[in-house]
Scaffold this motif. Structure first.
Motif, PDB file in Angstrom:
ATOM      1  N   SER A 185       0.870  -1.178   0.000  1.00 31.88           N
ATOM      2  CA  SER A 185       0.000   0.000   0.000  1.00 31.88           C
ATOM      3  C   SER A 185       0.900   1.219   0.000  1.00 31.88           C
ATOM      4  CB  SER A 185      -0.902  -0.001   1.241  1.00 31.88           C
ATOM      5  OG  SER A 185      -0.120   0.042   2.431  1.00 31.88           O
ATOM      6  N   GLN A 238      -9.953  -3.900   6.818  1.00 31.02           N
ATOM      7  CA  GLN A 238     -10.304  -4.392   5.482  1.00 31.02           C
ATOM      8  C   GLN A 238      -9.050  -4.851   4.738  1.00 31.02           C
ATOM      9  OE1 GLN A 238     -12.542  -1.611   3.090  1.00 31.02           O
ATOM     10  NE2 GLN A 238     -12.082  -2.665   1.185  1.00 31.02           N
ATOM     11  N   PHE A 239      -7.975  -4.066   4.849  1.00 29.01           N
ATOM     12  CA  PHE A 239      -6.720  -4.420   4.196  1.00 29.01           C
ATOM     13  C   PHE A 239      -6.120  -5.664   4.838  1.00 29.01           C
ATOM     14  CE2 PHE A 239      -2.071  -4.018   3.692  1.00 29.01           C
ATOM     15  CZ  PHE A 239      -1.990  -3.929   2.313  1.00 29.01           C
ATOM     16  N   PHE A 279      -7.881  -8.722   3.712  1.00 24.94           N
ATOM     17  CA  PHE A 279      -7.523  -9.055   2.336  1.00 24.94           C
ATOM     18  C   PHE A 279      -6.205  -9.827   2.302  1.00 24.94           C
ATOM     19  CE2 PHE A 279      -5.167  -8.080  -1.555  1.00 24.94           C
ATOM     20  CZ  PHE A 279      -6.060  -8.535  -2.516  1.00 24.94           C
ATOM     21  N   LYS A 330     -11.150  -8.086  -6.415  1.00 27.47           N
ATOM     22  CA  LYS A 330     -11.276  -7.659  -5.024  1.00 27.47           C
ATOM     23  C   LYS A 330     -10.226  -6.601  -4.699  1.00 27.47           C
ATOM     24  CE  LYS A 330     -12.686  -7.781  -0.724  1.00 27.47           C
ATOM     25  NZ  LYS A 330     -13.982  -7.184  -0.337  1.00 27.47           N
ATOM     26  N   ASN A 378     -10.805  -2.772  -3.442  1.00 31.01           N
ATOM     27  CA  ASN A 378     -10.165  -2.238  -2.235  1.00 31.01           C
ATOM     28  C   ASN A 378      -9.473  -0.911  -2.504  1.00 31.01           C
ATOM     29  OD1 ASN A 378     -11.024  -4.381  -0.733  1.00 31.01           O
ATOM     30  ND2 ASN A 378      -9.007  -5.276  -0.390  1.00 31.01           N
ATOM     31  N   THR A 412     -12.170   1.741  -2.544  1.00 33.48           N
ATOM     32  CA  THR A 412     -12.820   2.051  -1.270  1.00 33.48           C
ATOM     33  C   THR A 412     -11.850   2.577  -0.217  1.00 33.48           C
ATOM     34  OG1 THR A 412     -12.598  -0.272  -0.590  1.00 33.48           O
ATOM     35  CG2 THR A 412     -14.662   0.378  -1.640  1.00 33.48           C
ATOM     36  N   ILE A 413     -10.628   2.035  -0.193  1.00 35.20           N
ATOM     37  CA  ILE A 413      -9.647   2.494   0.791  1.00 35.20           C
ATOM     38  C   ILE A 413      -9.002   3.799   0.353  1.00 35.20           C
ATOM     39  CG2 ILE A 413      -7.431   1.922   1.916  1.00 35.20           C
ATOM     40  CD1 ILE A 413      -8.302  -0.993   1.928  1.00 35.20           C
TER      41      ILE A 413
END
Length: 319
Positions: free
Chosen positions: A78, A88-89, A92, A124, A128, A131-132
């Motif tokens: 990231s 969430q991360f 994943f 997915k 992410n 959204t992130i």
């Protein structure tokens, strides 16, 4: 249905940065209308994700998963360390590591794997990003397995169970007691995390690395003023030392700093009454090899507030 030309797909890619197949699908869904296709990509989060794709992602997490004699390790990057604390991360990365257990161990295969709730891992990941709000990438993965024995994992500087900044897998082939093998494997994995060996044995070290070290050693020895035959011995001595210090089996065990790793394994094999072979290992350190862009917050503040250039240069200098 309107014909979707390669030129239209190319134009949409250039305008949004989205993937080729996504662009083709967007044009198909909008009967070839370019502006509508752009809006379609934006509503799916694909255009937004593409715009973030150029930003350096060198933070994130390394994840590990083990099931008996098989283990997997992945690195998901990231842009900021803040995201590594995002649930969430983390979920994943954890799920990707578990999916890797059943896969071939390649990034390509893992990205194409089916996500538990539907779609693919790649889809997915794209969701992410949208959204992130940060660029993310599945950078690398590996899977280890032994016919009989254990694969043991260790995570250093853990952010959550099985997730951290350094991850290690160790494969021990042996018919011996699995509990004892796991305990040994954990100690070896901790050693690998700390000592960062570059190969299992000295002979397995990358030839290009050895040549680089030889060049450095030759330059140092040549400046000593010694006769050529002595210089040659000095160089070979330096290479032998480098091989010893960077090969796992010949390193000194970090727990006592006096016993070679291969002797630690032999001693445990004797105690268990069973052969033990450390067949291979994997060590992932988050962001290694990625060129990170310098972030100079002080300089940015100075620029906004109108402080002179000399102050900005000073803020960017190393202490």
């Amino acid at each position: 249905m309107a014909e979707i030309t390669a030129a239209a797909v190319k134009e949409l890619r250039e305008r949004t940065g989205a993937g080729m197949m996504d662009c083709k699908k967007a044009l198909g869904e909008t009967q070839g209308d370019m502006e509508s296709a752009i809006d379609w990509l934006r509503t799916k989060g694909l255009a937004a994700a593409a715009k973030k794709a150029g930003r350096t992602a060198a933070e994130g997490l390394v994840g590990v998963a083990v099931a008996g004699n098989r283990g997997s390790i992945v690195e998901v990057n990231s842009e900021t360390d803040f995201v590594s604390r995002n649930e969430q991360f983390q979920e994943f990365v954890r799920t990707v590591a578990e999916l890797a257990l059943a896969g071939p161990g390649t990034v390509e295969g893992l990205l194409a794997a089916t996500w538990p709730s539907g779609g693919t891992v790649e889809e997915k990941l794209t969701a992410n990003i949208a959204t992130i709000g940060e660029n993310q990438s599945l950078r690398r993965s590996a899977v280890l397995q032994v016919p009989d024995g254990v694969v043991v994992s260790y995570v250093h500087n853990a952010a959550a169970p099985g997730l951290g900044k350094i991850g290690v897998l160790v494969a021990l082939a042996s018919p011996g007691d699995k509990g004892a093998l796991t305990a040994l494997g954990k100690q070896l994995a901790m050693h690998i995390a700390a000592a960062n060996p570059q190969a299992l044995t000295g002979d397995a070290l990358d030839p290009s690395v050895i040549e680089r070290e030889r060049s450095i050693a030759s330059e140092k020895a040549s400046g000593s003023g010694k006769p050529p035959e002595i210089v040659a011995k000095m160089v070979e001595g330096a290479i032998a030392k480098f091989r010893k210090e960077n090969a796992l089996l010949s390193q000194l065990f970090v727990i006592d700093n006096k016993t070679k790793v291969e002797d630690v394994i032999k001693a445990e094999a004797k105690r268990l009454g069973a052969d033990i072979e450390l067949t291979t290992f994997v060590r992932f350190q988050l962001g290694e090899g990625i060129e990170k862009k310098a972030s100079d917050f002080a300089a940015e503040v100075a620029a906004v507030s109108g402080v002179g250039s000399s102050a900005k240069v000073g803020a960017g200098q190393d202490a």
